[in-house]
Structure formats: structure tokens, C-alpha cells
Design an enzyme around this catalytic site. Structure first.
Site, PDB file in Angstrom:
ATOM      1  N   TRP A  36     -83.838  68.115  89.832  1.00  0.00           N
ATOM      2  CA  TRP A  36     -82.479  68.144  90.350  1.00  0.00           C
ATOM      3  C   TRP A  36     -82.494  67.860  91.835  1.00  0.00           C
ATOM      4  CZ3 TRP A  36     -78.171  69.648  87.356  1.00  0.00           C
ATOM      5  CH2 TRP A  36     -78.506  70.070  86.063  1.00  0.00           C
TER       6      TRP A  36
ATOM      7  N   PHE B 162     -81.495  70.633  94.154  1.00  0.00           N
ATOM      8  CA  PHE B 162     -82.464  71.732  94.317  1.00  0.00           C
ATOM      9  C   PHE B 162     -83.859  71.195  94.574  1.00  0.00           C
ATOM     10  CE2 PHE B 162     -79.147  73.942  91.999  1.00  0.00           C
ATOM     11  CZ  PHE B 162     -79.008  75.048  92.812  1.00  0.00           C
ATOM     12  N   GLU B 163     -83.965  70.138  95.252  1.00  0.00           N
ATOM     13  CA  GLU B 163     -85.292  69.556  95.385  1.00  0.00           C
ATOM     14  C   GLU B 163     -86.185  70.341  96.340  1.00  0.00           C
ATOM     15  OE1 GLU B 163     -84.746  65.443  96.427  1.00  0.00           O
ATOM     16  OE2 GLU B 163     -83.896  65.960  98.373  1.00  0.00           O
ATOM     17  N   VAL B 164     -85.668  71.350  96.960  1.00  0.00           N
ATOM     18  CA  VAL B 164     -86.521  72.274  97.705  1.00  0.00           C
ATOM     19  C   VAL B 164     -87.479  73.014  96.776  1.00  0.00           C
ATOM     20  CG1 VAL B 164     -85.126  72.681  99.761  1.00  0.00           C
ATOM     21  CG2 VAL B 164     -84.549  73.870  97.639  1.00  0.00           C
ATOM     22  N   GLY B 165     -87.243  72.972  95.515  1.00  0.00           N
ATOM     23  CA  GLY B 165     -88.061  73.768  94.599  1.00  0.00           C
ATOM     24  C   GLY B 165     -89.021  72.935  93.774  1.00  0.00           C
TER      25      GLY B 165
END
Ligand code: GDP
Ligand code: MN
Length: 361
Positions: A236, A239-242
Site C-alpha cells: 500500500w 502505508f509504505e513506511v511499513g
């Protein structure tokens, strides 16, 4: 595992003022809540809703755990909110403190670096203790010895839907080991080496891991490039921090976590030290364990449990379920995300929903 859990170090108190529940439960199950005294009113908020939606009909007991002593006020005002028996326990010793092999200077440095990099909870030692406890210890707390299933509850969460069946019995009847309501991405910076460490573990203990070739294998839920990397980081864009799938609000079988397999995995991770040198969360650890050890038929997406943990909500969108809920299905995490993200993501969401569960980043 060398910690003697029956040493009596953890005080066991039953502060129930009510007569014991008349139900004789079909399944030995418990709500488990790690919480601090100052969250008293936030946990009562969760408990009230959990009771109204579900537990007033079933009267399952509660275990409250804390690294500090619970106050009398906390015990009174939680016990009087719920219909089940209540138990209050302390978390200390090896369950909460640094293991002896951890290099404290290195851990201090890692926190300072992550704080500077503005990683969420990056500078917090207590958060790391919490994640390690939730990963490897809560199910070994003596207060949980008598139970086979647990449902984890946190302060300030909400439950929106009337449940008119016994969720724990459903788990047992269907031989389910793990259930969830929401999944999303973990912050990638918190788990730089978790994937590689997990791959090493799998090479070292192949006898514990369900082969990827098994038709029930869930492995393809966590990787799409033949295990080269976690698929989470591509899921996603919002939410690409994850890098991993983060499960919020889950119900599982304690026997799964108490198994030799799971404990060997936790011990492996614990010795590598990433709970302190990085900031490994319990959610990716549990998720990877589910993907390694469990079969598709043993995991369940609880679509009918409307649930919010800020800032996300799962709200069922099916007509017949909406009537039992008071959340707005248009605000459902998946519905909203599907409306705003790429075609690849929408396709992935559809694919995973046909697998008997929504597994989305
Ligand atoms: P988040 O959901 O990742 O933002 O983390 P939370 O702050 O909600 O913590 C997760 C759970 O652990 C909640 O149930 C908290 O009440 C509990 N928790 C977190 N840190 C501590 C701590 O230091 N002591 C105790 N007793 N509970 C904690
Ligand atoms: Mn929380």
C-alpha cells in the site's frame, strides 16, 4: 524458558465482587490486557463495549497485567465494569527486563538513533519491553496457565457489532489457531533485519516450519518474490513506511504460542536482540509465525467484529452484518483504502478476500 513460572513471584489476586459466572464455559478462554494504572478510564471504555457487544452473555474472565502494582482504584473500577471474574498480575523479571546477553550500550545507541530518525516509539525502552513481552511472554504468565484461548484487549478500542455466538467456542469447534480483524503495514524502519533473521531461523529449524509446498501454507501471504523479501513494503503506497503486516486486535489460541515451534522462534529472535537493537513489534512477529507454522484452515478473519483502534477501523460492509453494527461501513479501512489506492492494490485486496480472509497492507 528456564524461568520458573510457578515460583510464585507473580501475585495472583481475584478481586471479583460478583458471584462467579453461572456459565460453565465450553472453552477455557480469557481476555488478556496489558495496561497501566493511568489508562483506567481508557480501558473501562473498551471493557464497557466488549461487555455490551459480547461478554455480558458469556461472562468470560479477564487477566490484567502490569509492570507496576495495580492500584485498588484500578482493580475496583475494572472489576465492577465486567461480568466475568477478574485477575490482576505483575509482569517482571525475565518477562520484562533485558536478557543478560543484551549489550545495553548498543541498545541505548539504537534508541537514540531511532529517536533522531523520528521513528514512532523509536526512543522508547518501555515500548520495546512491551513488544517483547507480547511476542514471547504474556501466554507464559502464570495467570494464563489455566486457559487455552485468549482475546487481547487494549485501552481506548471500540467494538461496534453485537456478537450472538461464542467466539471462543467458534475457535475451538473450527480448530482455529489465530484470528484477526485488521491488518496493515508495519513501519519498515522498525524491523530492518527481522525478515533475514526469520529466514535464518527457518533454515536452522526446517522441521518446525510448514513446507511452502503444502497446499495449506500461508507463506505466500508474506512474500511474493520467493522469499527474497517481505511483500508488505509493496502493498500500500499510503502505508509504505511499513514492511510487515501489522495485526491489531486479535484472538488466538494460547496453544499455538505455547508450542515448541513458536517458542523456538521467539527464543531465536530474542537472542539476536532485535527487540532492543531495532524495534521489532509483536504484530510482525506473530504474523510471521502464523505464516510459518499455521495452515490456511487454522486462521480466521473476523469480518463480523466491528473494531476500532485509532486511527483505523474494521466495519463490516455486508448487508446482513450491518444491521448488527453501529459503525459506518464507508469508513471501513479496506473500503476506504480500496477507493483511494492503485489498481494493483485493489486487485490484491480482491485476491486475498477470496482466500477466506482479507489480508491487506
Ligand atoms: P500501540 O497500539 O502500538 O500504539 O501501543 P500501545 O501504547 O497501545 O501499547 C500496546 C499495549 O501495551 C496496550 O494494551 C498498552 O496498555 C500496553 N502497554 C504499553 N506499554 C506499557 C507499559 O510500559 N506498561 C504496561 N503496563 N502496559 C503497557
Ligand atoms: Mn494500542
Amino acid at each position: 524458558v528456564d524461568y520458573d513460572l510457578l515460583s510464585g513471584r507473580v501475585p495472583i489476586g481475584d478481586h471479583s465482587r460478583r458471584p462467579p459466572a453461572t456459565n460453565s464455559h465450553a472453552v477455557k478462554a480469557v481476555f488478556v490486557i496489558l495496561v497501566r494504572n493511568h489508562d483506567l478510564y481508557n480501558i473501562r471504555y473498551s471493557l464497557r463495549q466488549l461487555e455490551d457487544r459480547f461478554n455480558k452473555k458469556y461472562n468470560y474472565p479477564y487477566v490484567f497485567l502490569n509492570d507496576d502494582e495495580f492500584t485498588e482504584e484500578f482493580k475496583e473500577l475494572t472489576t465492577s465494569t465486567v461480568s466475568g471474574k477478574t485477575y490482576y498480575g505483575k509482569v517482571d523479571g525475565p518477562m520484562w527486563n533485558y536478557p543478560e546477553w543484551i549489550n545495553v550500550t548498543k541498545a541505548d545507541q539504537a534508541r537514540a538513533d531511532m529517536e533522531r530518525a523520528k521513528v514512532i516509539y523509536g526512543g522508547s525502552l518501555s515500548y520495546r519491553r512491551m513488544c517483547r513481552f507480547q511476542s514471547g511472554w504474556f501466554f507464559r504468565h502464570p495467570l494464563l496457565d489455566q486457559f487455552d484461548y485468549y482475546w487481547r484487549v487494549e485501552p481506548s478500542v471500540q467494538f461496534y457489532c453485537d456478537l450472538d455466538y461464542d467466539v471462543f467456542k467458534f475457535m475451538a469447534d473450527n480448530k482455529l489457531k489465530y484470528g484477526w480483524t485488521l491488518s496493515l503495514h508495519e513501519y519498515r524502519e522498525t524491523i530492518p533485519t527481522l525478515w533475514e533473521t526469520t529466514r535464518q531461523y527457518m533454515r536452522q529449524y526446517p522441521e518446525y516450519v510448514l513446507p511452502e509446498s503444502d497446499p495449506g501454507s500461508l507463506w505466500d501471504w508474506v512474500t511474493e518474490d520467493k522469499s527474497a523479501s517481505y511483500n508488505g513494503c509493496h502493498f500500500w503506497s499510503n502505508f509504505e513506511v511499513g514492511a510487515s503486516l501489522r495485526i491489531v486486535g486479535w484472538i488466538g489460541s494460547i496453544k499455538f504460542l505455547r508450542s515448541e515451534q513458536y517458542l523456538s522462534y521467539f527464543n531465536y529472535l530474542d537472542h539476536v536482540g532485535g527487540f532492543f537493537y531495532e524495534r521489532w513489534g509483536d504484530a510482525p512477529v506473530h504474523s510471521l509465525a502464523v505464516a510459518m507454522f499455521l495452515r490456511r484452515s487454522e486462521v480466521h478473519f473476523f469480518n463480523d467484529i466491528g473494531y476500532r483502534h485509532e486511527p483505523f477501523m474494521h466495519c463490516p460492509t455486508d448487508r446482513e452484518l450491518i444491521t448488527k453494527c453501529y459503525c459506518n461501513p464507508n469508513d471501513n479501512f479496506v473500503a476506504r483504502s480500496v477507493g483511494t489506492t492503485s489498481r494493483a492494490t485493489r486487485r490484491r485486496t480482491r485476491i486475498s478476500s477470496t482466500r477466506g480472509g482479507l489480508w491487506v497492507g
